[in-house]
Design a protein around this motif. Sequence first.
Motif, PDB file in Angstrom:
ATOM      1  N   THR A   1     -11.705   0.360   8.845  1.00  0.00           N
ATOM      2  CA  THR A   1     -11.500  -0.918   9.533  1.00  0.00           C
ATOM      3  C   THR A   1     -10.064  -0.945  10.042  1.00  0.00           C
ATOM      4  O   THR A   1      -9.224  -0.113   9.665  1.00  0.00           O
ATOM      5  N   LEU A   2      -9.744  -1.877  10.884  1.00  0.00           N
ATOM      6  CA  LEU A   2      -8.401  -2.014  11.419  1.00  0.00           C
ATOM      7  C   LEU A   2      -7.400  -2.247  10.294  1.00  0.00           C
ATOM      8  O   LEU A   2      -6.321  -1.650  10.277  1.00  0.00           O
ATOM      9  N   ILE A   3      -7.741  -3.060   9.335  1.00  0.00           N
ATOM     10  CA  ILE A   3      -6.843  -3.345   8.206  1.00  0.00           C
ATOM     11  C   ILE A   3      -6.566  -2.074   7.408  1.00  0.00           C
ATOM     12  O   ILE A   3      -5.429  -1.789   7.049  1.00  0.00           O
ATOM     13  N   GLU A   4      -7.608  -1.304   7.121  1.00  0.00           N
ATOM     14  CA  GLU A   4      -7.427  -0.052   6.374  1.00  0.00           C
ATOM     15  C   GLU A   4      -6.519   0.901   7.145  1.00  0.00           C
ATOM     16  O   GLU A   4      -5.652   1.562   6.565  1.00  0.00           O
ATOM     17  N   SER A   5      -6.697   0.983   8.446  1.00  0.00           N
ATOM     18  CA  SER A   5      -5.861   1.849   9.275  1.00  0.00           C
ATOM     19  C   SER A   5      -4.409   1.389   9.259  1.00  0.00           C
ATOM     20  O   SER A   5      -3.490   2.203   9.150  1.00  0.00           O
ATOM     21  N   LEU A   6      -4.174   0.095   9.360  1.00  0.00           N
ATOM     22  CA  LEU A   6      -2.813  -0.443   9.331  1.00  0.00           C
ATOM     23  C   LEU A   6      -2.144  -0.199   7.985  1.00  0.00           C
ATOM     24  O   LEU A   6      -0.952   0.114   7.919  1.00  0.00           O
ATOM     25  N   ILE A   7      -2.901  -0.327   6.909  1.00  0.00           N
ATOM     26  CA  ILE A   7      -2.356  -0.054   5.579  1.00  0.00           C
ATOM     27  C   ILE A   7      -1.969   1.420   5.465  1.00  0.00           C
ATOM     28  O   ILE A   7      -0.895   1.753   4.965  1.00  0.00           O
ATOM     29  N   ALA A   8      -2.819   2.316   5.954  1.00  0.00           N
ATOM     30  CA  ALA A   8      -2.509   3.757   5.912  1.00  0.00           C
ATOM     31  C   ALA A   8      -1.240   4.056   6.719  1.00  0.00           C
ATOM     32  O   ALA A   8      -0.369   4.815   6.265  1.00  0.00           O
ATOM     33  N   VAL A   9      -1.113   3.469   7.904  1.00  0.00           N
ATOM     34  CA  VAL A   9       0.078   3.681   8.733  1.00  0.00           C
ATOM     35  C   VAL A   9       1.322   3.143   8.025  1.00  0.00           C
ATOM     36  O   VAL A   9       2.376   3.771   8.027  1.00  0.00           O
ATOM     37  N   ALA A  10       1.210   1.977   7.400  1.00  0.00           N
ATOM     38  CA  ALA A  10       2.337   1.386   6.680  1.00  0.00           C
ATOM     39  C   ALA A  10       2.773   2.270   5.516  1.00  0.00           C
ATOM     40  O   ALA A  10       3.970   2.466   5.278  1.00  0.00           O
ATOM     41  N   ILE A  11       1.817   2.832   4.791  1.00  0.00           N
ATOM     42  CA  ILE A  11       2.151   3.724   3.670  1.00  0.00           C
ATOM     43  C   ILE A  11       2.847   4.980   4.172  1.00  0.00           C
ATOM     44  O   ILE A  11       3.860   5.415   3.612  1.00  0.00           O
ATOM     45  N   ILE A  12       2.350   5.567   5.248  1.00  0.00           N
ATOM     46  CA  ILE A  12       2.973   6.767   5.821  1.00  0.00           C
ATOM     47  C   ILE A  12       4.388   6.457   6.292  1.00  0.00           C
ATOM     48  O   ILE A  12       5.322   7.227   6.046  1.00  0.00           O
TER      49      ILE A  12
END
Length: 133
Positions: A9-20
């Motif tokens: 989902t968009l939220i999951e993708s944003l969380i992954a980008v934030a962690i990276i």
Amino acid sequence: MGMDSQGFTLIESLIAVAIIAFLAGIVYPGYTGHVKKVYRVEIAGLLIEQAQHLERFYARNGSFIDASGLSAGNDRYRITAALNPQDYRLVATPVADSVMAGDPCGNFSLTSTGARANPGAAAHMSRKACWGQ
């Protein structure tokens, strides 16, 4: 029947980008610090190599004046030499647009007596930290 999950989902993708991004923010400064330390050791070694060249020249000629074959430095530091009949001073200055510009070790100076210094170094930087010895 429930919904089938298809990808992120968009939220999951944003969380992954934030962690990276967070991890990169932690790792990159450490990497840059290590690279600068390597470049400091490299210029210190080049200055010592040039000093040995000058000492060989003096042994053959009885003076440091007109010594040829000195290095002008590299992409990160420029080396200048003040040559006198009985002594010399080598100074390596960071290149303005290089990764070493603004380095807390400042310039590297080596004299014919073997004195090592870092003119313009930050107060917290020791000679050992800058020269790697």
